[in-house]
Design an enzyme around this catalytic site. Structure first.
Site, mmCIF file in Angstrom:
data_model
loop_
_atom_site.group_PDB
_atom_site.id
_atom_site.type_symbol
_atom_site.label_atom_id
_atom_site.label_comp_id
_atom_site.label_asym_id
_atom_site.label_seq_id
_atom_site.Cartn_x
_atom_site.Cartn_y
_atom_site.Cartn_z
ATOM 1 N N HIS A 40 58.394 22.683 -37.130
ATOM 2 C CA HIS A 40 57.379 22.612 -36.069
ATOM 3 C C HIS A 40 56.484 23.841 -36.074
ATOM 4 O O HIS A 40 55.332 23.781 -35.645
ATOM 5 C CB HIS A 40 58.044 22.499 -34.692
ATOM 6 C CG HIS A 40 58.984 21.343 -34.582
ATOM 7 N ND1 HIS A 40 58.563 20.041 -34.668
ATOM 8 C CD2 HIS A 40 60.324 21.293 -34.409
ATOM 9 C CE1 HIS A 40 59.609 19.236 -34.544
ATOM 10 N NE2 HIS A 40 60.689 19.968 -34.390
ATOM 11 N N HIS A 59 56.993 32.903 -32.336
ATOM 12 C CA HIS A 59 56.482 31.849 -33.223
ATOM 13 C C HIS A 59 54.999 31.670 -32.933
ATOM 14 O O HIS A 59 54.463 32.277 -31.992
ATOM 15 C CB HIS A 59 57.254 30.538 -33.004
ATOM 16 C CG HIS A 59 57.095 30.001 -31.625
ATOM 17 N ND1 HIS A 59 57.974 30.306 -30.598
ATOM 18 C CD2 HIS A 59 56.140 29.210 -31.062
ATOM 19 C CE1 HIS A 59 57.557 29.721 -29.486
ATOM 20 N NE2 HIS A 59 56.448 29.058 -29.736
ATOM 21 N N HIS A 117 51.408 28.898 -32.933
ATOM 22 C CA HIS A 117 50.775 27.572 -32.955
ATOM 23 C C HIS A 117 49.381 27.788 -33.538
ATOM 24 O O HIS A 117 48.746 28.805 -33.262
ATOM 25 C CB HIS A 117 50.682 26.998 -31.539
ATOM 26 C CG HIS A 117 52.018 26.880 -30.868
ATOM 27 N ND1 HIS A 117 52.782 25.735 -30.901
ATOM 28 C CD2 HIS A 117 52.750 27.787 -30.157
ATOM 29 C CE1 HIS A 117 53.911 25.926 -30.242
ATOM 30 N NE2 HIS A 117 53.919 27.165 -29.778
ATOM 31 N N HIS A 151 53.573 33.239 -29.434
ATOM 32 C CA HIS A 151 54.471 33.174 -28.280
ATOM 33 C C HIS A 151 55.692 34.057 -28.531
ATOM 34 O O HIS A 151 56.441 33.827 -29.486
ATOM 35 C CB HIS A 151 54.929 31.730 -28.030
ATOM 36 C CG HIS A 151 53.852 30.853 -27.485
ATOM 37 N ND1 HIS A 151 53.915 29.481 -27.508
ATOM 38 C CD2 HIS A 151 52.676 31.168 -26.873
ATOM 39 C CE1 HIS A 151 52.815 28.978 -26.945
ATOM 40 N NE2 HIS A 151 52.051 29.985 -26.559
ATOM 41 N N THR A 203 56.586 24.626 -24.269
ATOM 42 C CA THR A 203 55.501 23.737 -24.714
ATOM 43 C C THR A 203 55.953 22.802 -25.830
ATOM 44 O O THR A 203 55.151 22.054 -26.374
ATOM 45 C CB THR A 203 54.282 24.550 -25.200
ATOM 46 O OG1 THR A 203 54.665 25.303 -26.364
ATOM 47 C CG2 THR A 203 53.766 25.486 -24.114
ATOM 48 N N THR A 204 57.231 22.875 -26.171
ATOM 49 C CA THR A 204 57.837 21.932 -27.116
ATOM 50 C C THR A 204 59.070 21.341 -26.446
ATOM 51 O O THR A 204 59.666 21.977 -25.563
ATOM 52 C CB THR A 204 58.275 22.636 -28.416
ATOM 53 O OG1 THR A 204 59.153 23.717 -28.093
ATOM 54 C CG2 THR A 204 57.086 23.162 -29.189
#
EC number: 4.2.1.1
Length: 264
Positions: A66, A96, A98, A121, A201-202
């Site tokens: 992801h 991580h 995005h 994040h 958010t996941t």
């Protein structure tokens, strides 16, 4: 399908489908959000944000299918965030990113409707109150995530150590040692922030996050950004799908107040 657990960022398993497996996706404190800067409430009672990060606490870098994630030793309070809206220290567990396929999208939070090419994040947990990250991740005050926007322009020298390691984790499910990386080098000069109560958010999208979104973005080069976009959602044996557009769009505010540590 771009991910395990039946969720991803594709047409058939992307954010618009998550509520089927995770009904809290339609909850009252979901993230990310669009931050409307003129509606953020300046709160002088908010403390300055302090990120006390020790140099050699990073352990590994992983492609989890992801995102790309760097994990930390979180056995003590040597790498913590304090102050801001938080009571007590929260320990850094992982960070991580995005990002988008092109520079006009990629961030999860938006500011006055504007997206950035990427968002970092830094995920912390409340070890004073909870005994494990898992326990904290399901508690309303369990997590604190610091969000940093990335824009493209000049090269970011400190980011090279990270982007130069990405080739080792190109495929989903790959992991490499990644020691002595201090994420303090990825923070902007200014500590001005917005804060609001939100969620992961996941999936599982738990409503356990105090969000702290820094106002000032950091800058990386297009070359560095390209290395993120060369990662894959897929394993070595699968048909290759590039890891891009791994972001959830903004969710309804539903009456929440966004506070600002600075006067607009």
């Amino acid at each position: 399908m771009t991910g395990h657990h039946g969720w991803g960022y594709g047409q058939d398993d992307g954010p618009s489908h998550w509520h089927k497996l995770y009904p809290i996706a339609q909850g009252d404190r979901q993230s990310p959000i669009n931050i409307i800067s003129s509606q953020a409430v300046y709160s002088p009672s908010l403390q300055p944000l302090e990120l006390s990060y020790e140099a050699c606490m990073s352990l590994s870098i992983t492609n989890n299918g992801h995102s790309v994630q760097v994990d930390f030793n979180d056995s003590d309070d040597r790498t913590v965030v304090t102050g801001g809206p938080l009571e007590g220290p929260y320990r850094l567990k992982q960070f991580h990113f995005h990002w988008g396929k092109k520079h006009d999208v990629g961030s999860e939070h938006t500011v006055d409707g504007k997206s950035f090419p990427s968002e970092l994040h830094l995920v912390h947990w409340n070890a004073k109150k909870y005994s494990t990250f898992g326990e904290a991740a399901s508690a309303p005050d369990g997590l604190a995530v610091v969000g940093v926007f990335l824009e493209t322009g000049d090269e970011h020298p400190s980011m090279n150590r990270l982007t130069d390691a990405l080739y080792m984790v190109r495929f989903k499910g790959t992991k490499a040692q990644f020691s002595c990386f201090n994420p303090k080098c990825l923070l902007p000069a200014s500590r001005h922030y917005w804060t609001y109560p939100g969620s992961l958010t996941t999936p599982p999208l738990s409503e356990s996050v105090t969000w702290i979104v820094l106002r000032e973005p950091i800058c990386i080069s297009e070359r560095q950004m390209g290395k993120f976009r060369s990662l894959l959602f897929t394993s070595e044996d699968d048909e290759r799908i590039h890891m891009v557009n791994n972001f959830r769009p903004p969710q309804p505010l539903k009456g929440r107040v966004v506070k600002a540590s600075f006067r607009a």
